[in-house]
Enzyme design. Structure first.
Site, PDB file in Angstrom:
ATOM      1  CE  LYS A   1      -4.038  -2.073   2.299  1.00 38.34           C
ATOM      2  NZ  LYS A   1      -4.993  -1.931   3.437  1.00 38.34           N
TER       3      LYS A   1
ATOM      4  CE1 TYR B   1      -9.492  -2.876   0.364  1.00 40.99           C
ATOM      5  CE2 TYR B   1      -8.621  -1.046  -0.916  1.00 40.99           C
ATOM      6  CZ  TYR B   1      -8.430  -2.113  -0.048  1.00 40.99           C
ATOM      7  OH  TYR B   1      -7.165  -2.402   0.415  1.00 40.99           O
TER       8      TYR B   1
ATOM      9  CG  ASN C   1      -3.645  -1.900   6.932  1.00 37.67           C
ATOM     10  OD1 ASN C   1      -3.539  -1.612   5.750  1.00 37.67           O
ATOM     11  ND2 ASN C   1      -4.682  -2.561   7.417  1.00 37.67           N
TER      12      ASN C   1
ATOM     13  CG  HIS D   1      -5.507  -6.248  -0.077  1.00 40.92           C
ATOM     14  ND1 HIS D   1      -6.728  -6.161   0.531  1.00 40.92           N
ATOM     15  CD2 HIS D   1      -5.607  -7.272  -0.973  1.00 40.92           C
ATOM     16  CE1 HIS D   1      -7.537  -7.080   0.009  1.00 40.92           C
ATOM     17  NE2 HIS D   1      -6.872  -7.769  -0.907  1.00 40.92           N
TER      18      HIS D   1
ATOM     19  CD  GLU E   1      -9.194  -9.452  -2.948  1.00 36.69           C
ATOM     20  OE1 GLU E   1     -10.062  -9.079  -2.130  1.00 36.69           O
ATOM     21  OE2 GLU E   1      -8.020  -9.733  -2.629  1.00 36.69           O
TER      22      GLU E   1
HETATM   23  P1  ADP Z   1      -7.931  -6.432   5.971  1.00 39.97           P
HETATM   24  O1  ADP Z   1      -7.132  -5.536   5.033  1.00 39.97           O
HETATM   25  O2  ADP Z   1      -7.121  -6.873   7.153  1.00 39.97           O
HETATM   26  O3  ADP Z   1      -8.586  -7.578   5.234  1.00 39.97           O
HETATM   27  P2  ADP Z   1     -10.573  -5.161   6.055  1.00 39.97           P
HETATM   28  O4  ADP Z   1     -10.912  -5.970   4.842  1.00 39.97           O
HETATM   29  O5  ADP Z   1     -11.512  -5.218   7.208  1.00 39.97           O
HETATM   30  O6  ADP Z   1      -9.111  -5.528   6.591  1.00 39.97           O
HETATM   31  O7  ADP Z   1     -10.448  -3.630   5.654  1.00 39.97           O
HETATM   32  C1  ADP Z   1      -9.843  -3.255   4.432  1.00 39.97           C
HETATM   33  C2  ADP Z   1      -8.929  -2.092   4.691  1.00 39.97           C
HETATM   34  O8  ADP Z   1      -9.704  -0.950   5.085  1.00 39.97           O
HETATM   35  C3  ADP Z   1      -7.919  -2.279   5.833  1.00 39.97           C
HETATM   36  O9  ADP Z   1      -6.768  -3.011   5.455  1.00 39.97           O
HETATM   37  C4  ADP Z   1      -7.596  -0.834   6.172  1.00 39.97           C
HETATM   38  O10 ADP Z   1      -6.682  -0.256   5.229  1.00 39.97           O
HETATM   39  C5  ADP Z   1      -8.960  -0.169   6.014  1.00 39.97           C
HETATM   40  N1  ADP Z   1      -9.689  -0.126   7.296  1.00 39.97           N
HETATM   41  C6  ADP Z   1     -10.287  -1.163   7.927  1.00 39.97           C
HETATM   42  N2  ADP Z   1     -10.879  -0.777   9.073  1.00 39.97           N
HETATM   43  C7  ADP Z   1     -10.632   0.552   9.188  1.00 39.97           C
HETATM   44  C8  ADP Z   1     -10.960   1.549  10.152  1.00 39.97           C
HETATM   45  N3  ADP Z   1     -11.672   1.243  11.257  1.00 39.97           N
HETATM   46  N4  ADP Z   1     -10.531   2.805   9.932  1.00 39.97           N
HETATM   47  C9  ADP Z   1      -9.829   3.140   8.833  1.00 39.97           C
HETATM   48  N5  ADP Z   1      -9.482   2.253   7.864  1.00 39.97           N
HETATM   49  C10 ADP Z   1      -9.867   0.975   8.036  1.00 39.97           C
HETATM   50 MG    MG Z   2     -10.052  -7.546   3.761  1.00 39.20          MG
END
Ligand code: ADP
Ligand code: MG
Length: 140
Positions: free
Chosen positions: A11, A51, A114, A117, A128
């Site tokens: 990312k 997304y 973070n 992905h 994906e």
């Molecule tokens: P993951 O990437 O671990 O699969 P999710 O699919 O739940 O997590 O969420 C997709 C992405 O959205 C996360 O990796 C993060 O970048 C963002 N995200 C998730 N929850 C939050 C939040 N509470 N606040 C801001 N960004 C978030």
């Molecule tokens: Mg996810």
């Protein structure tokens, strides 16, 4: 045990800090092969489509803005149980909850920024991977 492919994205918070190689080293050391990789600037449309499952979430706008803010590295990782293995290497979504030695524990800046992905299931992975890669771009 079956060989799987999964979609990974390095990312913008990580490409900005020149962490592509450090993150790729984590995958390779864990036995995942990078069988496709391209660095791109995502369009807003591409990021929103990718997304789409999160479209109703309060952080959706922020997430899309972040994902188009700097280049990303799109990747296909291949290996034994690649989907789950990659999720383990990544760590929990929120770096505050991520385990020791995971990418997110070591590199993520926040729950949003973070660093990586990774597809969350075999079904998501198939969808994906094909969202971003033609079969001819993957060399396993
Ligand atoms: P993951 O990437 O671990 O699969 P999710 O699919 O739940 O997590 O969420 C997709 C992405 O959205 C996360 O990796 C993060 O970048 C963002 N995200 C998730 N929850 C939050 C939040 N509470 N606040 C801001 N960004 C978030
Ligand atoms: Mg996810």
């Amino acid at each position: 045990m079956t060989t799987q492919r999964t979609l990974s994205i390095i990312k913008p918070d990580a490409t900005r800090r020149n962490l592509t190689g450090a993150i790729n080293q984590r995958f390779e050391e864990a036995g995942l092969r990078i069988v496709a990789q391209k660095r791109v600037n995502l369009s807003r449309t591409a990021a929103e489509g990718f997304y789409a499952e999160h479209a109703e979430r309060p952080f959706f706008g922020e997430l899309v803005d972040f994902m188009i803010s700097e280049p990303v590295v799109l990747q296909v990782l291949e290996g034994e149980n690649a989907v789950l293995k990659n999720r383990e290497i990544m760590g929990e979504t929120n770096p505050a909850n991520a385990g020791e030695g995971t990418i997110r524990k070591d590199f993520a800046l926040s729950i949003g920024e973070n660093s990586v992905h990774g597809s969350d299931s075999e079904e998501s992975a198939a969808r994906e991977v094909s969202y971003f890669f033609a079969g001819t771009e993957i060399a396993g």
